[in-house]
Motif scaffolding. Structure first.
Motif, PDB file in Angstrom:
ATOM      1  N   TRP A  88       0.815  -1.212   0.000  1.00 17.26           N
ATOM      2  CA  TRP A  88       0.000   0.000   0.000  1.00 17.26           C
ATOM      3  C   TRP A  88       0.851   1.265   0.000  1.00 17.26           C
ATOM      4  O   TRP A  88       0.455   2.284  -0.568  1.00 17.26           O
ATOM      5  CB  TRP A  88      -0.960  -0.017   1.195  1.00 17.26           C
ATOM      6  N   THR A 104       1.726   1.808  -3.498  1.00 13.43           N
ATOM      7  CA  THR A 104       0.559   2.311  -4.222  1.00 13.43           C
ATOM      8  C   THR A 104       0.360   3.805  -3.977  1.00 13.43           C
ATOM      9  O   THR A 104       0.033   4.567  -4.892  1.00 13.43           O
ATOM     10  CB  THR A 104      -0.697   1.529  -3.797  1.00 13.43           C
ATOM     11  N   VAL A 126      -4.386  -4.328  -6.873  1.00 14.98           N
ATOM     12  CA  VAL A 126      -3.492  -4.229  -5.722  1.00 14.98           C
ATOM     13  C   VAL A 126      -3.626  -5.445  -4.806  1.00 14.98           C
ATOM     14  O   VAL A 126      -2.672  -5.825  -4.112  1.00 14.98           O
ATOM     15  CB  VAL A 126      -3.788  -2.918  -4.958  1.00 14.98           C
ATOM     16  N   ARG A 127      -4.783  -6.082  -4.801  1.00 17.17           N
ATOM     17  CA  ARG A 127      -5.013  -7.227  -3.918  1.00 17.17           C
ATOM     18  C   ARG A 127      -4.431  -8.532  -4.462  1.00 17.17           C
ATOM     19  O   ARG A 127      -4.395  -9.537  -3.756  1.00 17.17           O
ATOM     20  CB  ARG A 127      -6.516  -7.406  -3.691  1.00 17.17           C
TER      21      ARG A 127
END
Length: 324
Positions: free
Chosen positions: A2, A5, A308-309
């Motif tokens: 994260w 990101t 992203v997951r």
């Protein structure tokens, strides 16, 4: 994951500024905007290089050659093609072509870097790519309608703009992959110093380009007021702002992201640049986005959150000589 990101988000917010430069300076040649932006970037990098002198002294000749190649292709050539495409074909067609970058980079990186980063399973990656692609189509629907309305214009001019936009896509597919190669191969190096190194490498290229362009325009008897055009104060201020935020700080944030994320995932996060450019364009127009555009923005965000997951899966290394 994260943190990487969030760095990509910050880079996208700043990179979105480059799309409004040609709109704010329509009377300025694309080549002048390209060399002007990166001349400002190089000059900004000089005092930063002094602050990072210890880290930069660790760079070898091959590292500087890599920074020079990244600067020439990912900076000067990319922005020259992008600005030229916008000026030749208008906003619609180049925006649609450049908007495919998140999908193109993600697919290329997943094929190219699986052994290093782990491969994002295609069965889980493709739905997020399709959602991002559908979102890109939605947010560009107004531009496509405008392009169809202009279909009776200069066909060659539109075709050459499309070709330049495709060259820009190639440049910016190559750049993040090659840049990530260096960063992942040097995890102990400062992403900030690497961004500064690219600025220093850009400076002689941009200065040479500026002088050649000035000489070429003088030889042709151009009436354009060199060296800074008819609005010198605004031109210089805009080039410095884009050079600082989009070129240096944006590259710094992207370098931080590239050290933390698989390249296939980072490629999809370039969608933040598309979202930022779209938001800035609507602010300049003083308009609210249409309902379909808002749907497209929602799809873009959903596709990124989905991507992203996804966790990379290690690629088994083939073992040679395992026979009896």
């Amino acid at each position: 994951m994260w943190v990487g990101t969030l760095y990509a988000l910050a880079a996208g917010l700043m990179w979105g500024l480059v799309f409004i430069g040609p709109l704010l300076l329509p009377e300025y040649p694309a080549a002048l905007q390209s060399v002007g932006r990166y001349l400002a970037f190089g000059l900004i990098a000089l005092p930063l290089a002094w602050l990072d002198r210890r880290e930069l002294s660790r760079l070898r000749g091959q590292d500087w050659r890599e920074a020079l190649k990244l600067s020439a292709i990912g900076n000067l050539l990319y922005y020259l093609c992008l600005a030229s495409a916008i000026q030749r074909a208008g906003g619609p067609l180049p925006t649609m072509i450049i908007g495919t970058l998140p999908v193109v980079i993600a697919i290329t990186a997943n094929l190219r870097n699986g052994h290093r980063d782990g491969r994002l399973p295609w069965a889980r990656l493709m739905p997020s790519l399709l959602v991002i692609g559908l979102g890109i189509a939605c947010v560009n629907q107004a531009e496509l309608a405008q392009l169809r309305a202009q279909s009776d214009g200069d066909g060659w001019r539109h075709a050459s703009g499309a070709l330049l936009a495709l060259i820009a896509v190639v440049c910016w597919t190559w750049y993040p992959l090659r840049n990530a190669d260096w960063l992942r191969a040097h995890p102990d190096r400062s992403p900030r110093a690497w961004a500064t190194a690219q600025g220093v490498a850009t400076l002689p290229l941009a200065l040479l380009g500026y002088l050649l362009l000035w000489g070429w325009m003088a030889w042709r008897g151009s009436e354009f007021a060199m060296p800074f055009g008819p609005r010198p104060g605004f031109f210089i201020a805009l080039m410095v702002a884009i050079g600082l935020f989009a070129s240096w700080l944006g590259t710094l944030c992207w370098n931080q992201s590239s050290q933390r994320l698989p390249t296939a995932l980072a490629g999809q996060l370039i969608v933040f640049e598309t979202l930022a450019a779209l938001a800035y364009a609507f602010l300049l127009r003083g308009q609210m986005p249409s309902g379909l555009t808002l749907v497209g923005i929602g799809l873009l965000i959903a596709g990124v959150l989905w991507a992203v997951r996804i966790k990379p899966v290690p690629v088994p290394v083939a073992v040679e000589g395992h026979g009896l």
